[in-house]
Motif scaffolding. Structure first.
Motif, PDB file in Angstrom:
ATOM      1  N   GLY A 154       0.839  -1.192   0.000  1.00 61.88           N
ATOM      2  CA  GLY A 154       0.000   0.000   0.000  1.00 61.88           C
ATOM      3  C   GLY A 154       0.871   1.238   0.000  1.00 61.88           C
ATOM      4  O   GLY A 154       0.608   2.211  -0.695  1.00 61.88           O
TER       5      GLY A 154
ATOM      6  N   VAL B 120      -5.487 -10.969  12.927  1.00 62.83           N
ATOM      7  CA  VAL B 120      -4.326 -11.142  12.050  1.00 62.83           C
ATOM      8  C   VAL B 120      -3.748  -9.766  11.759  1.00 62.83           C
ATOM      9  O   VAL B 120      -4.423  -8.909  11.195  1.00 62.83           O
ATOM     10  CB  VAL B 120      -4.725 -11.791  10.705  1.00 62.83           C
ATOM     11  CG1 VAL B 120      -3.484 -12.208   9.935  1.00 62.83           C
ATOM     12  CG2 VAL B 120      -5.649 -12.979  10.920  1.00 62.83           C
TER      13      VAL B 120
ATOM     14  N   VAL C  94      -1.819  -3.038  18.201  1.00 62.73           N
ATOM     15  CA  VAL C  94      -1.549  -1.953  17.260  1.00 62.73           C
ATOM     16  C   VAL C  94      -2.232  -0.688  17.766  1.00 62.73           C
ATOM     17  O   VAL C  94      -3.428  -0.688  18.054  1.00 62.73           O
ATOM     18  CB  VAL C  94      -2.062  -2.298  15.837  1.00 62.73           C
ATOM     19  CG1 VAL C  94      -1.754  -1.161  14.871  1.00 62.73           C
ATOM     20  CG2 VAL C  94      -1.429  -3.590  15.347  1.00 62.73           C
TER      21      VAL C  94
HETATM   22  P1  AMP Z   1       0.949  -3.435   3.543  1.00 66.35           P
HETATM   23  O1  AMP Z   1       2.338  -3.064   3.981  1.00 66.35           O
HETATM   24  O2  AMP Z   1       0.411  -2.584   2.434  1.00 66.35           O
HETATM   25  O3  AMP Z   1       0.809  -4.880   3.281  1.00 66.35           O
HETATM   26  O4  AMP Z   1      -0.019  -3.099   4.779  1.00 66.35           O
HETATM   27  C1  AMP Z   1       0.274  -3.635   6.045  1.00 66.35           C
HETATM   28  C2  AMP Z   1      -0.180  -2.685   7.126  1.00 66.35           C
HETATM   29  O5  AMP Z   1      -1.580  -2.870   7.397  1.00 66.35           O
HETATM   30  C3  AMP Z   1       0.460  -2.916   8.464  1.00 66.35           C
HETATM   31  O6  AMP Z   1       1.750  -2.370   8.529  1.00 66.35           O
HETATM   32  C4  AMP Z   1      -0.529  -2.219   9.372  1.00 66.35           C
HETATM   33  O7  AMP Z   1      -0.375  -0.825   9.319  1.00 66.35           O
HETATM   34  C5  AMP Z   1      -1.867  -2.551   8.740  1.00 66.35           C
HETATM   35  N1  AMP Z   1      -2.492  -3.720   9.395  1.00 66.35           N
HETATM   36  C6  AMP Z   1      -2.557  -4.983   8.932  1.00 66.35           C
HETATM   37  N2  AMP Z   1      -3.232  -5.774   9.798  1.00 66.35           N
HETATM   38  C7  AMP Z   1      -3.604  -5.002  10.839  1.00 66.35           C
HETATM   39  C8  AMP Z   1      -4.312  -5.233  12.058  1.00 66.35           C
HETATM   40  N3  AMP Z   1      -4.804  -6.445  12.364  1.00 66.35           N
HETATM   41  N4  AMP Z   1      -4.476  -4.191  12.906  1.00 66.35           N
HETATM   42  C9  AMP Z   1      -3.994  -2.963  12.601  1.00 66.35           C
HETATM   43  N5  AMP Z   1      -3.326  -2.677  11.468  1.00 66.35           N
HETATM   44  C10 AMP Z   1      -3.130  -3.679  10.588  1.00 66.35           C
END
Ligand code: AMP
Ligand code: DBH
Length: 542
Positions: A192, A330, A426
């Motif tokens: 992202g 997750v 988180v």
């Molecule tokens: P990406 O790097 O685009 O794959 O996005 C991953 C990001 O999504 C993580 O670094 C978090 O900021 C967010 N994320 C994923 N899962 C969670 C969760 N269960 N709770 C809070 N944030 C999450």
């Protein structure tokens, strides 16, 4: 064009092999192993398609031969943009079988993202579905072919127009997977990202399949598991946490849902006895609203994974009473590290934490802004490295310098609290991106689109809290002198620039000017923070 690579220091790589994390199997070999172990079992259900493991393998081999016949060579990249249909799996495994490197675009991506991903990865072909969600991908395919140097082939599932039909690929099928180094890059996943357009994440056979095997075990999967792939299959969460790969790895069944809406998903759950699925928080809320009124029997559902964005405890507490299944939080990232609450954790942990890492070899640091460890229980910046976390993005030297420490830790950008037992909660994000229902949006990218409008002098995009989406995007806009551009014009303009719909600002607030300090310009980061604070404190209505 640089070939994607992902390299861990030799000593660590050796440790990961010795510990049995990296097992030396490629995706192509995995498919062969599955087809031999469970030829008759049902691998994929999607629309009318019912494919056994033998059938999935047969289709993938045929696709692989087709790719080779087009002249695509092992190690080359192929952009894959396909909604949740059976061909997604045939195409992905076909690419693996042919030794090609899939680049996973989301179905929601439009020309801006798709052209960027094709160019950045050095793709030689684009594999796409004809239509999805009312969008016709053929005009997009024409642009990719015309504008991206290196792309020579378009292959279409469904009505191919002037292009090659996916179903017409190949003959007998390749008889064996093209040999690949298991420590080489298997595919490019998408981040992202917090700045600019999506970045490419090179994942190797060895590192990724370790996370798949370990996830299958943590999520209690077995041959009787039936996984509903409700989120877009290209996304890392439904791919491997534990996702369709986790379920295939143990001989279970994957049911592809064309979209995650309750009316469609619930019918599939009842019809196929789905035991496990994964959702982002807003969809989990929607399902919990819809379930009590649904005529479908959801009692087969044993585990609901929720991730991608923070699932607040109040909502988490309702999963078991309303849906009658175990919640698994997750917290993962396409860059690597994935945390799960364990199925037998006390309810209190499941509700209040985002789990703990997959691997005993996941190294996790929680540091303050000066890089010093914070005491357990205090919030800090999350850094990680380990046997399935990348050491760098593809062809992004300056982002890599920012996103990785010299000793190879990935700066996740997440602010977390570490609790006893290594569980993480988180708390938020340090960076300027918006997590809109699990879709990560770069403030900078949207600002660039807004500023391209002649009626806009300047724009700053921030996340506002939203009860349903978690966060939504708000753009503060300073109009160009004497301009009168309106919110709806700007939204239409941004949409017209060909970006994924989820990036179009939810809300636009016009302001006369951006405050600058006495010294002159403020940083965009400080500006965004000040605008947001000011707006929220004034309590303006939406
Ligand atoms: P990406 O790097 O685009 O794959 O996005 C991953 C990001 O999504 C993580 O670094 C978090 O900021 C967010 N994320 C994923 N899962 C969670 C969760 N269960 N709770 C809070 N944030 C999450
Ligand atoms: O948001 C994510 O990227 C994500 C969420 C849950 C992820 O990559 C994952 C699990 O593997």
């Amino acid at each position: 064009m640089t070939t994607p690579e992902q390299i861990w220091p030799e000593k660590l790589a050796q440790t990961y092999v010795e510990k049995g994390y990296w097992q030396g199997e490629t995706f192509g070999q995995m498919l062969d192993r599955l087809a031999q172990a469970y030829p008759e079992r049902m691998a994929v259900i999607a629309g009318e398609a019912r494919w056994s493991y033998a059938e999935l393998a047969r289709r993938a081999r045929i696709a692989a031969e087709g790719f080779a016949e087009l002249g695509l060579e092992p190690g080359e990249r192929v952009l894959l943009q396909m909604p949740n249909r059976a061909e997604f799996l045939a195409a992905a495994f076909g690419l693996f079988y042919a030794g090609l490197i899939p680049v996973y675009a989301l179905p929601a991506h439009r020309e801006t993202e798709v052209l960027h991903l094709a160019a950045k990865s050095g793709a030689r072909a684009y594999v796409v579905a004809d239509r999805h969600d009312g969008f016709d991908y053929l005009p997009l395919a024409r642009r990719v072919l015309a504008e991206v140097e290196g792309v020579e082939h378009v292959i279409v599932a469904g009505d191919p127009g002037e292009f090659t039909a996916f179903d017409a690929l190949g003959g007998e099928g390749l008889s064996a997977p093209v040999p690949r180094d298991p420590q080489a890059v298997a595919f490019l996943q998408i981040s992202g990202g917090s700045t600019g357009l999506p970045k490419l994440i090179p994942r190797t056979h060895d590192d990724y399949l370790y996370s798949v095997r370990a996830s299958a075990e943590i999520c209690g999967l077995s041959a009787r598991s039936v996984y509903l792939c409700a989120l877009p299959a290209a996304h890392n969460f439904p791919m491997s946490s534990p996702g369709y790969l986790g379920v295939l790895h143990v001989g279970g069944t994957v049911v592809m849902s064309p979209n995650p809406q309750p009316d469609i998903a619930f019918r599939l759950i009842a019809e196929h006895g789905v035991t496990i699925t994964g959702l982002v928080p807003p969809l989990a809320l929607l399902w919990m609203q819809a379930a009590p009124r649904s005529k479908h029997d959801l009692s087969s559902l044993e585990v609901l994974g929720v991730g991608g964005a923070k699932f607040i405890p109040e909502a988490a507490a309702k999963v078991r009473p309303v849906l009658g299944c175990t919640l698994q939080q997750v917290f993962g990232m396409a860059e690597g590290l994935v945390n799960y609450t364990r199925l037998d954790d006390p309810e209190e942990m499941i509700i209040n934490t985002q789990g703990r890492p997959i691997s005993p070899h996941d190294e996790v640091l929680v540091l303050d802004d000066d890089g010093k460890p914070v005491p357990e229980g205090e919030p800090g910046n999350l850094y990680t490295r380990g046997p399935y976390t990348i050491r760098g993005y593809h062809a992004e030297p300056s982002a890599n310098a920012r996103s990785f420490t010299p000793d190879g830790f990935y700066r996740t950008g997440d602010v977390v609290r570490r609790l006893p037992g290594g569980y993480l909660e988180v708390r938020g994000r340090a960076g300027d991106h918006i997590n809109r229902a699990g879709e990560k949006i770069s403030a900078e990218e949207v600002e660039d689109h807004l500023i391209a409008h002649e009626g806009v002098f300047d724009a700053a995009v921030v996340a506002l809290p939203d009860k349903f989406l978690g966060e939504k995007t708000c753009a503060f806009v300073v109009r160009a002198e004497a301009g009168d551009v309106q919110s709806k014009d700007l939204k239409a303009f941004v949409r017209g620039r060909g970006i994924a719909e989820f990036k179009v600002p939810d809300q636009i607030v016009f302001v006369p000017e951006f405050q600058t300090t006495a010294v002159g310009k403020v940083s965009r980061k400080a500006l965004r923070a000040a605008l947001k604070d000011n707006y929220l404190n004034k309590g303006d209505a939406a």
